[in-house]
Design a protein around this motif. Structure first.
Motif, PDB file in Angstrom:
ATOM      1  N   LEU A  51     -14.053  81.940   7.185  1.00  0.00           N
ATOM      2  CA  LEU A  51     -13.158  81.997   8.334  1.00  0.00           C
ATOM      3  C   LEU A  51     -12.645  83.404   8.605  1.00  0.00           C
ATOM      4  CD1 LEU A  51     -11.149  78.699   7.781  1.00  0.00           C
ATOM      5  CD2 LEU A  51     -12.679  79.203   9.691  1.00  0.00           C
ATOM      6  N   ALA A  52     -12.712  84.273   7.612  1.00  0.00           N
ATOM      7  CA  ALA A  52     -12.267  85.653   7.814  1.00  0.00           C
ATOM      8  C   ALA A  52     -13.300  86.451   8.589  1.00  0.00           C
ATOM      9  CB  ALA A  52     -11.995  86.320   6.470  1.00  0.00           C
ATOM     10  N   SER A  53     -14.585  86.227   8.299  1.00  0.00           N
ATOM     11  CA  SER A  53     -15.659  86.955   8.970  1.00  0.00           C
ATOM     12  C   SER A  53     -16.936  86.140   8.860  1.00  0.00           C
ATOM     13  CB  SER A  53     -15.858  88.338   8.337  1.00  0.00           C
ATOM     14  OG  SER A  53     -16.848  89.070   9.015  1.00  0.00           O
ATOM     15  N   THR A 167      -8.347  77.504   0.818  1.00  0.00           N
ATOM     16  CA  THR A 167      -8.820  76.157   1.168  1.00  0.00           C
ATOM     17  C   THR A 167     -10.333  76.120   1.281  1.00  0.00           C
ATOM     18  OG1 THR A 167      -6.778  75.652   2.366  1.00  0.00           O
ATOM     19  CG2 THR A 167      -8.705  74.315   2.879  1.00  0.00           C
ATOM     20  N   GLN A 168     -10.884  77.090   2.002  1.00  0.00           N
ATOM     21  CA  GLN A 168     -12.337  77.136   2.140  1.00  0.00           C
ATOM     22  C   GLN A 168     -13.008  77.373   0.792  1.00  0.00           C
ATOM     23  OE1 GLN A 168     -13.713  79.978   5.023  1.00  0.00           O
ATOM     24  NE2 GLN A 168     -15.658  78.927   5.269  1.00  0.00           N
ATOM     25  N   ARG A 169     -12.409  78.240  -0.009  1.00  0.00           N
ATOM     26  CA  ARG A 169     -12.957  78.519  -1.338  1.00  0.00           C
ATOM     27  C   ARG A 169     -12.922  77.263  -2.212  1.00  0.00           C
ATOM     28  NH1 ARG A 169      -9.939  83.389  -3.807  1.00  0.00           N
ATOM     29  NH2 ARG A 169     -10.738  84.283  -1.865  1.00  0.00           N
ATOM     30  N   SER A 176      -8.624  75.371  -9.703  1.00  0.00           N
ATOM     31  CA  SER A 176      -7.246  74.877  -9.766  1.00  0.00           C
ATOM     32  C   SER A 176      -6.286  75.741  -8.964  1.00  0.00           C
ATOM     33  CB  SER A 176      -6.785  74.795 -11.218  1.00  0.00           C
ATOM     34  OG  SER A 176      -6.901  76.061 -11.860  1.00  0.00           O
ATOM     35  N   LEU A 177      -6.527  77.060  -8.895  1.00  0.00           N
ATOM     36  CA  LEU A 177      -5.629  77.940  -8.144  1.00  0.00           C
ATOM     37  C   LEU A 177      -5.622  77.576  -6.668  1.00  0.00           C
ATOM     38  CD1 LEU A 177      -3.796  80.408  -7.884  1.00  0.00           C
ATOM     39  CD2 LEU A 177      -5.847  81.835  -7.667  1.00  0.00           C
ATOM     40  N   ALA A 178      -6.812  77.354  -6.104  1.00  0.00           N
ATOM     41  CA  ALA A 178      -6.907  77.025  -4.689  1.00  0.00           C
ATOM     42  C   ALA A 178      -6.223  75.698  -4.383  1.00  0.00           C
ATOM     43  CB  ALA A 178      -8.371  76.982  -4.269  1.00  0.00           C
ATOM     44  N   TRP A 179      -6.548  74.665  -5.171  1.00  0.00           N
ATOM     45  CA  TRP A 179      -5.915  73.364  -4.933  1.00  0.00           C
ATOM     46  C   TRP A 179      -4.426  73.412  -5.223  1.00  0.00           C
ATOM     47  CZ3 TRP A 179      -8.569  70.662  -1.871  1.00  0.00           C
ATOM     48  CH2 TRP A 179      -9.958  70.574  -1.979  1.00  0.00           C
TER      49      TRP A 179
END
Length: 288
Positions: A51-53, A167-169, A176-179
């Motif tokens: 989503l960034a690029s 979120t995309q990652r 666990s960091l993203a969630w």
């Protein structure tokens, strides 16, 4: 002597009429994420990047202007310059949201919106009234701090903690960091600050509000005379303060919701049984 005046009730609306814009938004959000997932999951690289690029069909570059601004400032420290495709991609996005769609990215593309909408829905269902949102100026202050940090540290540091990026990652790689970041946003909106993340904290939302300050697409309370003061539009709007003037003609306000904070989500249109609101353009000042 005449009897009491009969006020006809509004005809019952179909499920589609009552949830049309919500369904279309969810389809848009899931469709965007789905296009990015086609490559990693099925080997169909129609859209490359994130989503960034991104690059669509190896032809159309799109770059998030807020992320590009961080990269530009970070590059000053190292004497680096973004690729031409990134600059072209940012120009396309700037033109689309600046001229046409305003802050619609937040409601129609951003995957975190699904999380904050879920928190708002559950908050209403559980009738949670506690908590207090921070100042709405906080997100603008954070926007400035993020850009200054990128210039000072030579790195787009916000992208390491940006819930949109995470979120995309998380969807592709897990982690666990993203969630955990998404859970924190959900709990913050549910228990601490109603609509707190998008409306008061997110610097990306602040950036898109500035980019899309005067777009063509607007929502109008054109049929405000039909309003029965049920309050449903205020309950579902992520930025309810922007409705008051156009709906109640406060301070001679016209029917158009011109505030840049409007995300063009259309929920006010969905929930209004009196059909007060509608999508239109910024030059349509008609009011019945």
């Amino acid at each position: 002597m005449s009897g009491p005046t009969h006020i006809p009730s509004q005809p019952a609306r179909s499920r589609w009429a009552a949830q049309r814009w919500l369904i279309l938004r969810r389809s848009s959000q899931l469709g965007v994420i789905g296009l990015f997932l086609l490559g990693p999951l099925f080997g169909l690289w129609w859209v490359k990047g994130n989503l960034a690029s991104s690059l669509t069909l190896d032809v159309l570059p799109l770059s998030d202007p807020f992320v590009l601004a961080q990269s530009l400032l970070a590059g000053l420290r190292h004497g680096l310059w973004p690729a031409a495709s990134a600059l072209i991609g940012a120009a396309i996005v700037l033109a689309f949201y600046g001229l046409l769609a305003g802050r619609a990215y937040c409601a129609w593309v951003c995957p975190v919106n699904v999380v904050t909408d879920a928190a708002a829905w559950l908050r209403r269902r559980l009738k949670i009234s506690s908590g207090r949102a921070p100042s709405r100026q906080l997100r603008h202050a954070l926007l400035a701090c993020v850009l200054l940090a990128a210039a000072a540290l030579g790195s787009p540091v916000w992208e390491q903690v940006n819930p949109v990026t995470l979120t995309q990652r998380a969807l592709i790689f897990g982690g666990s960091l993203a969630w955990g970041a998404l859970a924190a946003v959900f709990l913050f909106d549910l228990l601490v600050a109603p609509r707190g993340w998008c409306g008061h904290v997110c610097p990306m939302g602040a950036a898109y509000a500035l980019i899309g300050a005067k777009p063509l697409l607007r929502i109008s309370a054109a049929h405000s005379s039909r309003c029965n003061d049920c309050g449903d539009c205020f309950a579902v709007c992520p930025e309810p303060q922007i409705i008051v003037g156009p709906l109640k003609a406060k301070q001679d306000a016209g029917p158009l919701i011109l505030a840049p904070d409007c995300t063009a989500c259309g929920r006010c249109i969905d929930v209004c049984d009196s059909s007060v609101f509608r999508f239109t353009h910024r030059f349509d000042t008609r009011r019945d």
